[in-house]
Scaffold this motif. Sequence first.
Motif, short mmCIF file in Angstrom:
data_model
loop_
_atom_site.label_atom_id
_atom_site.label_comp_id
_atom_site.label_asym_id
_atom_site.label_seq_id
_atom_site.Cartn_x
_atom_site.Cartn_y
_atom_site.Cartn_z
N TRP A 1 -1.68 -9.38 5.35
CA TRP A 1 -2.44 -8.63 4.35
C TRP A 1 -2.15 -9.21 2.97
N HIS A 2 -3.18 -9.28 2.12
CA HIS A 2 -3.06 -9.76 0.75
C HIS A 2 -3.44 -8.63 -0.19
N GLY A 3 -2.69 -8.53 -1.27
CA GLY A 3 -2.92 -7.49 -2.26
C GLY A 3 -1.63 -6.76 -2.58
N PRO A 4 -1.68 -5.71 -3.38
CA PRO A 4 -2.90 -5.03 -3.86
C PRO A 4 -3.50 -5.69 -5.09
N PHE B 1 -7.28 -4.56 -0.74
CA PHE B 1 -6.46 -5.41 0.12
C PHE B 1 -7.40 -6.16 1.06
N TRP B 2 -6.97 -7.31 1.55
CA TRP B 2 -7.72 -7.97 2.61
C TRP B 2 -6.75 -8.62 3.59
N ARG B 3 -7.15 -8.58 4.87
CA ARG B 3 -6.32 -9.18 5.92
C ARG B 3 -6.92 -10.50 6.33
N TYR C 1 -7.24 0.17 -5.32
CA TYR C 1 -6.64 -1.07 -4.84
C TYR C 1 -7.55 -1.70 -3.79
N ALA D 1 0.85 -1.20 0.00
CA ALA D 1 0.00 0.00 0.00
C ALA D 1 0.88 1.24 0.00
#
Length: 231
Positions: free
Chosen positions: A174-177, A163-165, A161, A129
């Motif tokens: 955390w996954h992403g972006p 994101f997900w935790r 973007y 991020a």
Amino acid sequence: NQLVFYWRTNFPPFNWSGPFAIPGASNIGGNPALIQGTHGTRGNFELIAPAVGAGMVHLWRDNDAAGLPWRGPFPFGQGNVRAVCLLQANYGDPGNLEVVARVGNQLVFYWRMGRPPYTWSGPFPIPGATSVSGVPALIQSTHGVQGNFELVVPRASGGMYHFWRENDAPGLPWHGPFAFGTGNISAVSMFQGNFGAPGNLELVAREGNRLAFYWRSGLPPYSWNGPFYIV
């Protein structure tokens, strides 16, 4: 740099009352975030806002006290914070406050235990991020057993973007972006609706001077749909 409060009755003629200046909230430097938490009998209001200069302030409204007084400000955090988003999670009893703040083009994460001494922990940079702008949105969804955090923020180069935790995994990664959307987005708001199982993510984004609606199915391949411009 002053925060003011409005409220609206839930019956006709649905009149708004306000503005009422919030005591102590007179040195504010960015967008605020407001929720009703589970502290107290009725449930206090919890308010986070960027402070002019650096860090943030926390204020809360005592909804069990006569006159509904605001308490604070209680400063915390660091850096030139420009935007915040806030939720109360299902960690602890009562649940922790969870905050994502934008400092420059970077998102950082803070959390506060729901019991004394109410210490804030952070900042924890969110991996990936680092090229963001505008106002983000944060919720706890029903994905997973604990309920994952879902975060959407405008991209500095356009679009957004996601994101997900993963709150069921060790270390809470955390996954992403995951990039989606188009246009110069400056602010987003989001919730999980009751369409589908688990519910779709529903999002409104400000693109220039118009609002665009997006939604994402709660099932694979988790594709975002939109923009659908709100007339």
